[in-house]
Design a protein around this motif. Structure first.
Motif, short mmCIF file in Angstrom:
data_model
loop_
_atom_site.label_atom_id
_atom_site.label_comp_id
_atom_site.label_asym_id
_atom_site.label_seq_id
_atom_site.Cartn_x
_atom_site.Cartn_y
_atom_site.Cartn_z
N HIS A 39 30.21 131.07 -57.98
CA HIS A 39 28.66 130.83 -58.39
C HIS A 39 28.53 129.25 -58.88
N SER A 89 27.42 140.04 -58.02
CA SER A 89 28.30 140.40 -58.94
C SER A 89 28.37 141.71 -58.98
N ASP A 137 22.10 130.85 -67.72
CA ASP A 137 22.27 129.83 -68.73
C ASP A 137 23.18 130.10 -69.91
N THR A 138 23.75 131.34 -69.59
CA THR A 138 24.86 131.83 -70.87
C THR A 138 25.97 132.13 -70.28
N SER A 139 27.00 131.40 -70.91
CA SER A 139 28.64 131.71 -70.43
C SER A 139 28.88 132.86 -71.38
N ASN A 140 29.79 133.62 -70.59
CA ASN A 140 30.51 134.82 -71.18
C ASN A 140 29.64 136.02 -71.76
N LYS A 158 24.07 136.48 -67.63
CA LYS A 158 22.80 136.06 -67.77
C LYS A 158 22.79 134.55 -67.61
N LEU A 168 34.60 129.52 -66.23
CA LEU A 168 36.04 129.60 -66.30
C LEU A 168 36.61 130.60 -65.12
N ALA A 169 35.96 131.71 -64.93
CA ALA A 169 36.42 132.80 -63.79
C ALA A 169 36.02 132.20 -62.42
N SER A 170 34.90 131.86 -62.29
CA SER A 170 34.54 131.24 -60.92
C SER A 170 35.39 130.17 -60.39
N VAL A 202 32.73 136.44 -57.22
CA VAL A 202 31.58 135.64 -56.76
C VAL A 202 31.71 134.06 -57.41
N ARG A 236 36.90 137.37 -69.15
CA ARG A 236 35.80 137.76 -68.35
C ARG A 236 35.78 139.10 -67.91
N THR A 237 34.74 139.53 -67.45
CA THR A 237 34.56 141.08 -67.22
C THR A 237 34.39 141.27 -65.74
N TYR A 238 35.60 141.81 -64.88
CA TYR A 238 35.27 142.18 -63.58
C TYR A 238 35.55 143.57 -63.38
N THR A 239 35.11 143.81 -61.63
CA THR A 239 35.13 145.17 -61.45
C THR A 239 36.51 145.48 -60.69
N GLU A 273 36.70 141.21 -56.61
CA GLU A 273 35.84 140.29 -55.78
C GLU A 273 35.23 139.52 -56.63
C1 FAD Z 1 30.92 145.55 -66.00
C2 FAD Z 1 30.91 144.26 -65.30
C3 FAD Z 1 31.67 144.16 -64.10
C4 FAD Z 1 31.41 142.76 -63.33
N1 FAD Z 1 32.07 142.83 -62.18
C5 FAD Z 1 32.13 141.56 -61.52
C6 FAD Z 1 32.52 141.60 -60.29
O1 FAD Z 1 33.46 142.35 -59.57
N2 FAD Z 1 32.61 140.31 -59.73
C7 FAD Z 1 31.85 139.07 -60.05
O2 FAD Z 1 31.85 138.20 -59.43
N3 FAD Z 1 31.14 139.30 -61.33
C8 FAD Z 1 31.24 140.57 -62.02
N4 FAD Z 1 30.99 140.50 -63.47
C9 FAD Z 1 29.87 139.23 -63.76
C10 FAD Z 1 30.85 138.40 -64.27
O3 FAD Z 1 31.48 138.92 -65.40
C11 FAD Z 1 29.94 137.07 -64.75
O4 FAD Z 1 29.36 136.60 -63.81
C12 FAD Z 1 30.69 136.34 -65.65
O5 FAD Z 1 29.86 135.38 -66.51
C13 FAD Z 1 31.71 135.27 -64.85
O6 FAD Z 1 32.35 134.25 -65.60
P1 FAD Z 1 32.42 132.79 -65.26
O7 FAD Z 1 33.53 132.24 -66.32
O8 FAD Z 1 32.56 132.41 -64.06
O9 FAD Z 1 30.94 132.35 -65.79
P2 FAD Z 1 30.49 131.85 -67.31
O10 FAD Z 1 31.40 131.13 -68.16
O11 FAD Z 1 30.37 133.23 -68.00
O12 FAD Z 1 28.95 131.32 -67.33
C14 FAD Z 1 28.89 129.93 -66.68
C15 FAD Z 1 27.55 129.84 -65.92
O13 FAD Z 1 27.49 130.43 -64.84
C16 FAD Z 1 26.44 131.23 -64.80
N5 FAD Z 1 26.83 132.55 -64.01
C17 FAD Z 1 27.46 133.38 -64.40
N6 FAD Z 1 27.89 134.47 -63.72
C18 FAD Z 1 26.90 134.06 -62.61
C19 FAD Z 1 26.73 134.55 -61.52
N7 FAD Z 1 27.33 135.68 -60.83
N8 FAD Z 1 25.67 134.17 -60.59
C20 FAD Z 1 25.27 132.78 -60.91
N9 FAD Z 1 25.54 132.22 -61.96
C21 FAD Z 1 26.41 132.75 -62.97
C22 FAD Z 1 26.05 131.52 -66.45
O14 FAD Z 1 24.62 131.83 -66.45
C23 FAD Z 1 26.50 130.35 -66.91
O15 FAD Z 1 25.37 129.30 -66.88
C24 FAD Z 1 31.01 141.80 -63.95
C25 FAD Z 1 30.38 141.93 -65.26
C26 FAD Z 1 30.25 143.29 -65.81
C27 FAD Z 1 29.57 143.31 -67.22
#
Ligand code: FAD
Length: 257
Positions: A91, A133, A245-248, A243, A95-97, A89, A70-73, A87
């Motif tokens: 949410h 985010s 409803d979209t993972s990754n 996005k 996986l990351a959350s 979120v 996953r992508t983070y700052t 930092e």
């Molecule tokens: C350049 C860049 C920098 C980023 N920096 C950060 C950062 O510093 N901190 C941070 O928290 N995120 C950051 N993000 C966003 C992060 O990459 C996404 O939120 C990512 O999808 C989290 O992965 P996940 O495994 O938790 O959820 P995923 O498996 O990707 O998604 C699972 C479900 O959660 C939903 N979801 C994902 N993110 C969010 C959200 N923020 N709020 C509500 N629903 C969500 C999706 O729509 C999906 O339905 C950044 C993204 C980019 C492109």
């Protein structure tokens, strides 16, 4: 530290050093360890990749690796202590959350990067429209702006408990928008607020726009600015950080297609 031949990324296995619950939905996690020696100080807007359940010493199927990444700052890197602050979120799913919500001091995770980033534009005004985010990246951008650039920051968050300082160095008062009290879908309040920002701007040529939030909302705001307001493409960076409803969701969604 391993250099993955396929991706040319430096993979560093790091250890959780410290965890702060900043707000109910945001956890600040400090990662550290010897592998972070030589980590480049990130540019504004840069990102890192976090790999969950991947040991950088093991040969990994690239497809599996992508699904675990996953992508983070990189919010802050201390080049003396080699500590990297991220930092997250919380949410609710993903996986990351889920990892961040349950992380404990002492456990390990793999970091790749940093990569990307942007040059700070020459503009009298920088408008940032962000959700939770993108608040870490907005904080870094604020800290990088030249003194002659005035920021206007609009933050959309879940509720009042998510208000927090974007930077300990720069005193900016964002406009806060609260989704929960209006049962609004992510990004909608930013979009609705955009006309208020536009009304206050005397000359659009003075402005640089930075939009980072949910991808569908980002596209609608981008389209409005470019097609209805005549904003020039080189005065705007828009990024879908995630996005609905979209993972990754891919890290390179600039809303151009
Ligand atoms: C350049 C860049 C920098 C980023 N920096 C950060 C950062 O510093 N901190 C941070 O928290 N995120 C950051 N993000 C966003 C992060 O990459 C996404 O939120 C990512 O999808 C989290 O992965 P996940 O495994 O938790 O959820 P995923 O498996 O990707 O998604 C699972 C479900 O959660 C939903 N979801 C994902 N993110 C969010 C959200 N923020 N709020 C509500 N629903 C969500 C999706 O729509 C999906 O339905 C950044 C993204 C980019 C492109």
């Amino acid at each position: 530290m391993i250099l993955n031949p396929k991706h040319r990324r430096q993979m560093r296995q790091v250890t959780v050093q410290k965890i702060d619950q900043v707000t109910p939905r945001v956890r600040r996690i400090v990662l550290g360890g010897e592998p972070l020696v030589g980590f480049n100080t990130p540019r504004p807007g840069a990102h890192i990749k976090l790999l969950f359940g991947v040991d950088p010493n093991d040969p990994v199927d690239p497809k599996k690796m992508r699904s675990q990444m996953r992508t983070y700052t990189p919010r802050h890197f201390n080049s003396e202590t080699h500590e990297l602050t991220v930092e997250f979120v919380l949410h609710g799913s993903g996986l990351a959350s889920t990892w961040a919500a349950q992380a404990q001091v002492g456990e390990t995770i793999t970091v790749a990067g940093p990569g990307g980033g942007m040059d700070i534009p020459d503009a009298a005004v920088m408008v940032m429209l962000v959700d939770e985010s993108a608040m870490p990246a907005a904080g870094i951008l604020l800290e990088s702006l030249p003194a002659n650039c005035s920021p206007i920051v609009i933050c959309e968050v879940e509720d009042v408990h998510e208000q927090r300082s974007l930077s300990s160095k720069i005193g900016v008062q964002p406009t806060w928008l609260f989704r929960k009290e209006q049962s609004a879908e992510p990004g909608l309040l930013l979009e609705k607020y955009l006309p208020n920002v536009l009304v206050g701007i005397e000359d659009l040529d003075d402005v640089f726009w930075w939009i980072a939030c949910e991808a569908n909302a980002m596209r609608r705001m981008r389209s409005h600015l470019l097609n209805q307001q005549g904003v020039s493409k080189d005065r705007l960076v828009s990024r879908g950080y995630w996005k609905l409803d979209t993972s990754n969701h891919p890290d390179h969604d600039y809303g151009e297609s």
